[in-house]
Design an enzyme around this catalytic site. Structure first.
Site, PDB file in Angstrom:
ATOM      1  N   GLU A  93      64.227  38.836  74.724  1.00  0.00           N
ATOM      2  CA  GLU A  93      63.580  38.879  76.160  1.00  0.00           C
ATOM      3  C   GLU A  93      62.876  37.756  76.551  1.00  0.00           C
ATOM      4  OE1 GLU A  93      63.149  43.789  75.792  1.00  0.00           O
ATOM      5  OE2 GLU A  93      61.188  42.478  76.129  1.00  0.00           O
ATOM      6  N   CYS A 106      56.804  33.660  78.429  1.00  0.00           N
ATOM      7  CA  CYS A 106      56.560  34.281  77.187  1.00  0.00           C
ATOM      8  C   CYS A 106      57.962  34.190  76.582  1.00  0.00           C
ATOM      9  CB  CYS A 106      56.175  35.642  77.546  1.00  0.00           C
ATOM     10  SG  CYS A 106      55.877  36.672  75.989  1.00  0.00           S
ATOM     11  N   CYS A 113      62.028  42.217  64.609  1.00  0.00           N
ATOM     12  CA  CYS A 113      60.760  41.656  63.944  1.00  0.00           C
ATOM     13  C   CYS A 113      60.814  42.511  62.618  1.00  0.00           C
ATOM     14  CB  CYS A 113      59.509  41.878  64.586  1.00  0.00           C
ATOM     15  SG  CYS A 113      58.237  41.122  63.564  1.00  0.00           S
ATOM     16  N   CYS A 117      54.878  46.519  62.898  1.00  0.00           N
ATOM     17  CA  CYS A 117      53.556  47.179  63.746  1.00  0.00           C
ATOM     18  C   CYS A 117      53.828  48.359  64.460  1.00  0.00           C
ATOM     19  CB  CYS A 117      52.952  46.036  64.466  1.00  0.00           C
ATOM     20  SG  CYS A 117      52.717  44.466  63.799  1.00  0.00           S
ATOM     21  N   CYS A 120      54.428  48.679  68.425  1.00  0.00           N
ATOM     22  CA  CYS A 120      55.362  47.464  69.035  1.00  0.00           C
ATOM     23  C   CYS A 120      56.558  47.860  69.087  1.00  0.00           C
ATOM     24  CB  CYS A 120      55.085  46.350  68.247  1.00  0.00           C
ATOM     25  SG  CYS A 120      56.126  44.836  68.734  1.00  0.00           S
ATOM     26  N   CYS A 337      56.819  43.454  74.735  1.00  0.00           N
ATOM     27  CA  CYS A 337      57.771  42.754  73.987  1.00  0.00           C
ATOM     28  C   CYS A 337      58.965  44.095  73.388  1.00  0.00           C
ATOM     29  CB  CYS A 337      57.500  42.035  72.896  1.00  0.00           C
ATOM     30  SG  CYS A 337      56.513  42.804  71.618  1.00  0.00           S
TER      31      CYS A 337
HETATM   32  N1  SAH Z   1      54.492  38.618  66.377  1.00  0.00           N
HETATM   33  C1  SAH Z   1      53.431  38.110  66.923  1.00  0.00           C
HETATM   34  C2  SAH Z   1      53.777  37.758  68.487  1.00  0.00           C
HETATM   35  C3  SAH Z   1      54.637  38.667  69.308  1.00  0.00           C
HETATM   36  S1  SAH Z   1      53.818  39.967  69.837  1.00  0.00           S
HETATM   37  C4  SAH Z   1      52.320  38.879  66.861  1.00  0.00           C
HETATM   38  O1  SAH Z   1      52.387  40.021  66.628  1.00  0.00           O
HETATM   39  O2  SAH Z   1      51.150  38.326  67.297  1.00  0.00           O
HETATM   40  C5  SAH Z   1      52.610  39.384  71.171  1.00  0.00           C
HETATM   41  C6  SAH Z   1      51.251  40.253  71.125  1.00  0.00           C
HETATM   42  O3  SAH Z   1      51.759  41.641  71.703  1.00  0.00           O
HETATM   43  C7  SAH Z   1      50.743  40.725  69.758  1.00  0.00           C
HETATM   44  O4  SAH Z   1      49.245  40.591  69.801  1.00  0.00           O
HETATM   45  C8  SAH Z   1      50.990  42.345  69.599  1.00  0.00           C
HETATM   46  O5  SAH Z   1      50.264  42.795  68.745  1.00  0.00           O
HETATM   47  C9  SAH Z   1      50.716  42.556  70.958  1.00  0.00           C
HETATM   48  N2  SAH Z   1      51.616  43.910  71.377  1.00  0.00           N
HETATM   49  C10 SAH Z   1      52.757  44.339  70.832  1.00  0.00           C
HETATM   50  N3  SAH Z   1      53.167  45.682  71.164  1.00  0.00           N
HETATM   51  C11 SAH Z   1      52.247  46.009  72.127  1.00  0.00           C
HETATM   52  C12 SAH Z   1      51.881  47.106  72.857  1.00  0.00           C
HETATM   53  N4  SAH Z   1      52.725  48.000  72.871  1.00  0.00           N
HETATM   54  N5  SAH Z   1      50.901  46.946  73.745  1.00  0.00           N
HETATM   55  C13 SAH Z   1      49.951  46.030  73.688  1.00  0.00           C
HETATM   56  N6  SAH Z   1      50.208  44.971  72.897  1.00  0.00           N
HETATM   57  C14 SAH Z   1      51.370  44.762  72.201  1.00  0.00           C
HETATM   58 FE1  SF4 Z   2      56.416  41.776  65.145  1.00  0.00          FE
HETATM   59 FE2  SF4 Z   2      55.611  43.325  67.111  1.00  0.00          FE
HETATM   60 FE3  SF4 Z   2      54.262  43.035  64.966  1.00  0.00          FE
HETATM   61 FE4  SF4 Z   2      54.398  41.180  66.572  1.00  0.00          FE
HETATM   62  S1  SF4 Z   2      53.238  43.211  67.086  1.00  0.00           S
HETATM   63  S2  SF4 Z   2      54.490  41.022  64.382  1.00  0.00           S
HETATM   64  S3  SF4 Z   2      56.365  41.195  67.526  1.00  0.00           S
HETATM   65  S4  SF4 Z   2      56.234  43.974  65.089  1.00  0.00           S
END
Ligand code: SAH
Ligand code: SF4
Length: 356
Positions: A93, A106, A113, A117, A120, A337
């Site tokens: 995306e 973005c 990934c 997390c 996410c 994302c």
């Molecule tokens: N992997 C990297 C970059 C991609 S995620 C990282 O984790 O930083 C980009 C940002 O979106 C990160 O700060 C992540 O924690 C946040 N993010 C992911 N899922 C989210 C959600 N459901 N709501 C808000 N922020 C989210």
């Molecule tokens: Fe991966 Fe999502 Fe965690 Fe970023 S927030 S490191 S994209 S699992």
């Protein structure tokens, strides 16, 4: 022979390739400008290159990286999200956000990934593979081409789409070099942000390379007990190790570091967490971005209430820690994302046609 995707090459490699075709080296720079400044879609448009070179390029090289599988606009039309289908059928995306004069793209750095997390959508789907340099760079070029049609241009890039950029280190930094080249898109290194979950050795390496593009660190919790729950990688590099590395990054760059914090109702938005964060970063050259959680299918948590957000921010201020509450633009198109891919796969499973 498999054609070479020219967006995989940096300028030196492009020069070597052009020379290998029996052409003078200076042609590489012309070609580079077609790739990035004009962002043309095929070799025939490269009018200052000889027909014979264009023919050679057409047989040995390609500009094609992916195709649009689905597109969505936010209700205010300011955010556009595109799902691209890669050659091997994976999806990624990319999001364009218009905000005042900014045109921010973005981009994704991996399909899926590995970091898992819990909140996410990308983490919930698991890891498919790293993106190539071309697959990273072409996301920006694709939107640069589209924006040019209305006389606009890309002003900022954030690596906050799918994937962990520092887990795909080599391709990410090579993509950075391609995007910032003065003869290409000429994006300022500081107009790009790399967001990382906090991969300590890669962050150190990045700081040691003295790169100008800032990092943003996804902290989300200020105690190991809480961060372990949200971000599995914290069990490998805990908060103490991460903060030591953050201090090192600030020392190396002399610049303010950004921390990201997705505020989850009654989870990490408590005053205890605000106090812990205040103590952790007090006196540090940093800024905290507070982003109410974007709910995802695989996680039960929700966004913090307005009163919790305000109380959290006020408590941080007592420690002299500056913060901004970010509105998630395009929340109505699931611009978090990984969420569009989820929907596309769901629709595909339901036998619906993906629109383009
Ligand atoms: N992997 C990297 C970059 C991609 S995620 C990282 O984790 O930083 C980009 C940002 O979106 C990160 O700060 C992540 O924690 C946040 N993010 C992911 N899922 C989210 C959600 N459901 N709501 C808000 N922020 C989210
Ligand atoms: Fe991966 Fe999502 Fe965690 Fe970023 S927030 S490191 S994209 S699992």
């Amino acid at each position: 022979m498999k054609p070479i995707n020219l967006y995989d090459l940096d300028l030196d490699e492009l020069t070597a390739f052009v020379v290998s075709l029996g052409e003078p080296a200076y042609r590489a720079r012309q070609l580079w400008q077609w790739l990035y400044q004009h962002a043309v879609a095929d070799f025939d448009a490269m009018t200052n290159l000889s027909k014979s070179l264009r023919q050679k390029l057409a047989t040995r090289a390609t500009l094609h990286t992916f195709e649009q599988a689905m597109v969505q606009f936010s209700s205010d039309n300011q955010t556009k999200k595109v799902l691209f289908r890669l050659a091997d059928g994976q999806f990624i995306e990319t999001v364009l956000m218009r905000y005042e004069k900014r045109r921010t793209i973005c981009i994704s750095t991996q399909a899926g990934c590995a970091m898992g997390c819990v909140f996410c959508a990308t983490g919930q789907m698991g890891f498919m593979r790293n993106l190539s340099v071309a697959e990273i760079v072409a996301q920006v070029v694709w939107f640069a081409r589209e924006l040019a049609e209305t006389g606009e241009h890309v002003s900022n890039v954030v690596m906050m789409g799918m994937g962990e950029p520092l887990h795909n280190y080599d391709n990410t930094v090579k993509a950075l070099d391609c995007l910032t080249d003065a003869d290409g898109l000429n994006l300022g290194a500081r107009k790009i942000t790399i967001s990382t979950v906090g991969l300590v050795p890669a962050m150190r390496r990045y700081a040691d390379e003295q790169r100008q593009t800032p990092l943003a660190v996804s902290l989300h919790a200020a105690t190991d007990a809480e961060r372990d729950k949200l971000i599995p990688v914290n069990r490998r590099w805990n908060i103490a190790a991460l903060m030591e590395t953050c201090a090192y990054v600030i020392e190396q760059t002399g610049r303010r570091l950004t921390f990201e914090w997705a505020l989850i109702q009654n989870e990490n938005d408590t005053l205890e967490q605000a106090d812990a964060l205040g103590r952790l970063v007090q006196g540090m050259l940093c800024h905290v971005n507070l982003i109410p959680l974007n709910p995802t299918q695989g996680y039960g948590g929700g966004p913090s209430s307005r009163s919790n957000v305000e109380a959290f921010q006020a408590r941080l201020a007592e420690y002299g820690v500056s913060s901004t509450v970010r509105v998630r633009r395009g929340i109505d198109i699931q611009a978090g994302c990984g969420q569009l891919r989820d929907r596309a796969i769901l629709e595909a499973q339901q036998g619906k046609q993906l629109s383009s």
